[in-house]
Design a protein around this motif. Structure first.
Motif, mmCIF file in Angstrom:
data_model
loop_
_atom_site.group_PDB
_atom_site.id
_atom_site.type_symbol
_atom_site.label_atom_id
_atom_site.label_comp_id
_atom_site.label_asym_id
_atom_site.label_seq_id
_atom_site.Cartn_x
_atom_site.Cartn_y
_atom_site.Cartn_z
ATOM 1 N N SER A 56 -43.838 1.232 -8.766
ATOM 2 C CA SER A 56 -43.243 1.845 -6.966
ATOM 3 C C SER A 56 -44.764 1.922 -6.588
ATOM 4 O O SER A 56 -43.957 3.446 -6.291
ATOM 5 C CB SER A 56 -41.518 1.998 -7.639
ATOM 6 N N ARG A 485 -28.941 12.556 -13.355
ATOM 7 C CA ARG A 485 -29.301 11.820 -12.635
ATOM 8 C C ARG A 485 -27.422 11.555 -12.543
ATOM 9 O O ARG A 485 -26.368 11.201 -13.094
ATOM 10 C CB ARG A 485 -28.990 10.343 -13.583
ATOM 11 N N LEU A 489 -27.521 6.005 -8.802
ATOM 12 C CA LEU A 489 -28.358 5.541 -7.410
ATOM 13 C C LEU A 489 -28.319 6.628 -7.114
ATOM 14 O O LEU A 489 -29.608 6.676 -5.678
ATOM 15 C CB LEU A 489 -27.550 5.023 -6.016
ATOM 16 N N HIS A 491 -31.416 10.074 -8.028
ATOM 17 C CA HIS A 491 -31.856 10.834 -9.145
ATOM 18 C C HIS A 491 -32.784 12.188 -8.671
ATOM 19 O O HIS A 491 -33.241 12.376 -8.103
ATOM 20 C CB HIS A 491 -33.083 10.034 -9.804
ATOM 21 N N LYS A 523 -35.214 11.404 -5.528
ATOM 22 C CA LYS A 523 -34.889 9.520 -5.220
ATOM 23 C C LYS A 523 -33.522 9.428 -5.160
ATOM 24 O O LYS A 523 -33.123 9.423 -5.693
ATOM 25 C CB LYS A 523 -35.710 9.158 -6.460
ATOM 26 N N ILE A 524 -33.514 8.889 -3.835
ATOM 27 C CA ILE A 524 -32.239 8.284 -3.606
ATOM 28 C C ILE A 524 -32.050 5.916 -3.712
ATOM 29 O O ILE A 524 -32.695 5.733 -3.503
ATOM 30 C CB ILE A 524 -31.912 8.404 -2.320
ATOM 31 N N LEU A 525 -31.500 5.473 -4.315
ATOM 32 C CA LEU A 525 -31.586 4.094 -4.761
ATOM 33 C C LEU A 525 -30.663 3.463 -4.166
ATOM 34 O O LEU A 525 -29.373 3.631 -3.890
ATOM 35 C CB LEU A 525 -30.973 3.693 -6.047
ATOM 36 N N ASN A 545 -29.653 -3.529 -6.126
ATOM 37 C CA ASN A 545 -30.507 -2.391 -5.835
ATOM 38 C C ASN A 545 -32.251 -2.327 -5.442
ATOM 39 O O ASN A 545 -32.907 -1.900 -5.470
ATOM 40 C CB ASN A 545 -30.625 -0.690 -7.211
ATOM 41 N N SER A 548 -35.395 2.258 -2.648
ATOM 42 C CA SER A 548 -35.406 3.555 -2.551
ATOM 43 C C SER A 548 -36.454 4.387 -1.729
ATOM 44 O O SER A 548 -36.806 3.140 -0.857
ATOM 45 C CB SER A 548 -35.978 3.870 -3.901
ATOM 46 N N GLU A 550 -37.792 8.439 -1.381
ATOM 47 C CA GLU A 550 -38.102 9.310 -2.242
ATOM 48 C C GLU A 550 -38.647 10.624 -1.733
ATOM 49 O O GLU A 550 -39.560 10.548 -0.445
ATOM 50 C CB GLU A 550 -39.234 9.484 -3.656
ATOM 51 N N GLY A 592 -33.102 -0.075 -10.728
ATOM 52 C CA GLY A 592 -31.910 0.351 -10.580
ATOM 53 C C GLY A 592 -30.637 -0.064 -11.374
ATOM 54 O O GLY A 592 -29.638 -0.344 -11.561
ATOM 55 N N THR A 606 -43.807 -0.926 -1.178
ATOM 56 C CA THR A 606 -44.035 0.904 -0.877
ATOM 57 C C THR A 606 -44.371 0.855 0.175
ATOM 58 O O THR A 606 -45.667 0.593 0.742
ATOM 59 C CB THR A 606 -44.288 0.999 -2.445
#
Length: 638
Positions: A56, A485, A489, A491, A523-525, A545, A548, A550, A592, A606
């Motif tokens: 990523s 976590r 979803l 982190h 980080k959100i997935l 998933n 993400s 971040e 994820g 990305t």
């Protein structure tokens, strides 16, 4: 002659032991797949910092991949192409060893490995181990070891790595494209090209040979040429200087099974590096004159690791030559013998290591290390696997006595009226203690490490015509890392390192070593529900998933910028944003998803914005960072 002797010895070992082969036992991956250096440096006591640089990542450069991940200073000129290296917790970057394929990459003349010369697209991941190297293959490395894992090396043992195509662009003026492929588990190749402020090709090759149940092994080849543009400083805003770095590194490795489960791992390698540097100087200046140099480094060596029951024995040797337009250093030979015993009493592991290191024209000295680790595991009731469902609490400690070898420049460099090396320099004597605790729960984990090092016969090379062994130096550091976590979803990651150091003869701390440096990242997935309606492949391809977002905040306090402490660089706080979107994914797996496997092609997009608020940053005095930087990458795996 030295390399020929090694080759003959290597062939002799194979011929003498092939008749005594036995069945290969089930080995841990690092032992079965790693190089002899990986096996000898393996530390089951102190946890390492590990990470990926491709899944990523849209940084394009190795230093930008590592800077958000390592809670230690990475120093260098602000703009892309400027020399950049890992400082770690050392007094200089040469005290942090960098290696790939088991080969040390730090320049023997002094200084740290230049991260800007290594294309990021050739790598799959990294590992950083705090403290003196257990293998002691590089006697300069008393602060830590950074192991780079090329993509081709990982692809040989990773069934999910088949082929990949990457395209990268940065507003810093870097464009990269690369292509990699894997044939079954027998060979892998990756090649690419960079353009802009960092230009040139790079390629990596890895493969297997032999019978998996008999004598077998791997071969690797790393080749790259990097042309970089180095900007002038604020004090000397001259036209850009240019540097061309060419590196070729072949490695041949053999694994020889012996009787009763004993395994001999041997490797031979050669590295050749050429560096051309041209600085046009400042027009009309009487102080900043044009400067050019040509440097050439060659090293050839072999490394052997013998694994017998709970013992590890190592025998390593390498020969180094260095020359430039200014001076030519004497050829240096380094030999190292290592013995390690692993002992377990229930949940407690104790591992003593004794080493003997010899350096030509300097002598022979012993080093030692003693590590201990205790774990308490509580099995989670909702799972059957202890490893995946355990609650773990660990304590660990390692005490070491090591030596820091003076560099070739410190011993032999000659420039009358400016600096003259001291061939009578002694190696520094270092005593290191590392203590820590580690806690792992189902939804969070954290590690706290305390690090202390005292140095005697400290080498002082400032304010004197020649470097001398004078006085002592010390450093204390406290490092904390945590991952949370609270939801599948979501982190949260935090790392922080506090340091206190002092060179007694100067009455000042280590240069560029901030009192504290840290990172806070969220980080959100995003699950497939958010993308199902807009995906053109809905109903045919599944995306588990697939995205993400971040947000990270990097911060550090100020630090002195020279050994005397008369100048400083300011602290900083930087906000970064990043995203990843899986445009295409066939079959199971995904970001994820937890499955960790891919059954079809995938396409990831990305992007990253570094220093969103465009804050001024000066990692090295007089060389400011470029401010806000945008980068974007597309990576396809199929």
């Amino acid at each position: 002659m030295y390399f020929n002797t090694q080759t003959l010895l290597f062939a002799f070992l194979i011929s003498r032991t092939a008749q005594a082969m036995g069945p290969i036992p089930l080995l841990p991956p690092i032992i079965a797949e790693g190089s002899p250096a990986d096996v000898l440096n393996l530390d089951p006591i102190v946890p390492a910092i590990e990470g990926s640089t491709t899944s990523s990542d849209s940084s394009g450069t190795l230093q930008n991949s590592l800077r958000p991940a390592l809670p230690f200073p990475i120093v260098g000129g602000g703009k892309a192409g400027s020399q950049t290296s890992v400082l770690g917790v050392g007094r200089s970057s040469q005290e942090t060893a960098v290696q790939a394929f088991g080969v040390p990459l730090n320049p023997p003349q002094g200084g740290g490995f230049d991260l800007s010369t290594f294309p990021q697209y050739l790598l799959a991941g990294y590992q950083f181990q705090l403290g003196p190297s257990l293998g002691a293959f590089d006697p300069h490395a008393v602060a830590g070891t950074l192991t780079l894992v090329p993509w081709t090396e990982q692809a040989l043992s990773d069934p999910s790595s088949r082929a990949r195509l990457t395209q990268f662009y940065s507003s810093e003026g870097i464009t990269q494209v690369s292509l990699g492929g894997r044939w079954n588990d027998q060979a892998a190749v990756a090649a690419g090209f960079s353009d802009g402020r960092v230009r040139g090709p790079g390629a990596s090759l890895s493969g297997r040979w032999g019978d998996p149940q008999g004598v077998h092994g791997k071969y690797h080849l790393l080749a790259m040429q990097t042309k970089t543009v180095t900007s002038g400083s604020l004090s000397f805003p001259t036209p850009d200087a240019r540097q061309v770095s060419t590196r070729v590194l072949p490695v041949f490795q053999a694994d020889i099974p012996l009787k009763n489960g004993t395994l001999l791992k041997s490797s031979v390698f050669y590295e050749g590096t050429h560096l051309n540097y041209d600085d046009p100087g400042e027009p009309g200046s009487s102080t900043h004159l044009p400067f050019s140099t040509r440097e050439q480094v060659r090293q050839a060596g072999m490394e052997n690791a013998l694994l017998w029951e709970d013992w590890k024995f190592g025998l390593s040797a390498r020969q180094l030559t260095y020359q430039s337009l200014i001076f030519r250093a004497p050829t240096e030979t380094i030999v190292n013998f290592q013995s390690t015993k692993s002992m377990e009493w229930g949940p407690t592991t104790v591992e003593p290591t004794l080493q003997l290191t010899g350096v030509s024209q300097m002598g022979v000295w012993p080093t030692a290390s003693l590590g201990a680790r205790r774990e308490w595991r509580e099995r989670s009731p909702e799972v059957n696997s202890i490893s995946s469902g355990s609650r773990i609490f660990s304590t660990f400690a390692r005490l070491s006595y090591s030596r820091r070898l003076p560099s070739l420049v410190e011993r032999y460099y000659e420039m009358p009226g400016f600096f003259t090396g001291n061939p009578d320099l002694k190696s520094e004597r270092d005593w290191t203690a590392l203590l820590g605790v580690e806690k792992k729960e189902k939804t969070w984990e954290t590690t706290l490490q305390g690090y202390g090092q005292y140095r005697d016969d400290s080498i002082l090379a400032v304010g004197v015509p020649s470097p001398v062994n004078l006085g002592s130096a010390s450093i204390f550091a406290l490092t904390h890392t945590a991952q949370l976590r609270p939801a599948p979803l979501f982190h949260l990651t935090h790392s922080l390192t506090w340091t206190s150091s002092k060179v007694s003869a100067m009455g000042a701390p280590f240069p560029y070593l901030s009192d504290f440096i840290g990172l806070l990242s969220t980080k959100i997935l995003f699950g497939k529900v958010l993308f199902a309606k807009v995906s053109p492949w809905a109903g045919q391809f599944e995306s588990n998933n697939p995205g993400s977002f971040e947000v990270s905040f990097r911060y550090a306090s100020g630090a002195i910028a020279d050994p005397t402490g008369s100048t400083r660089v300011s602290g900083y706080g930087v906000l970064d944003l990043g995203f990843q979107c899986r445009l295409l994914s066939y079959g199971e797996g995904g970001i994820g998803s937890g499955s960790g496997r891919k059954t079809g092609p995938s396409l990831d997009w990305t992007g990253r914005v570094e220093n969103v608020l465009d804050r001024p940053i000066e990692l090295v005095r007089d060389y400011p960072s470029p401010g806000r930087v945008f980068s974007m990458a597309i990576m396809g795996e199929f």
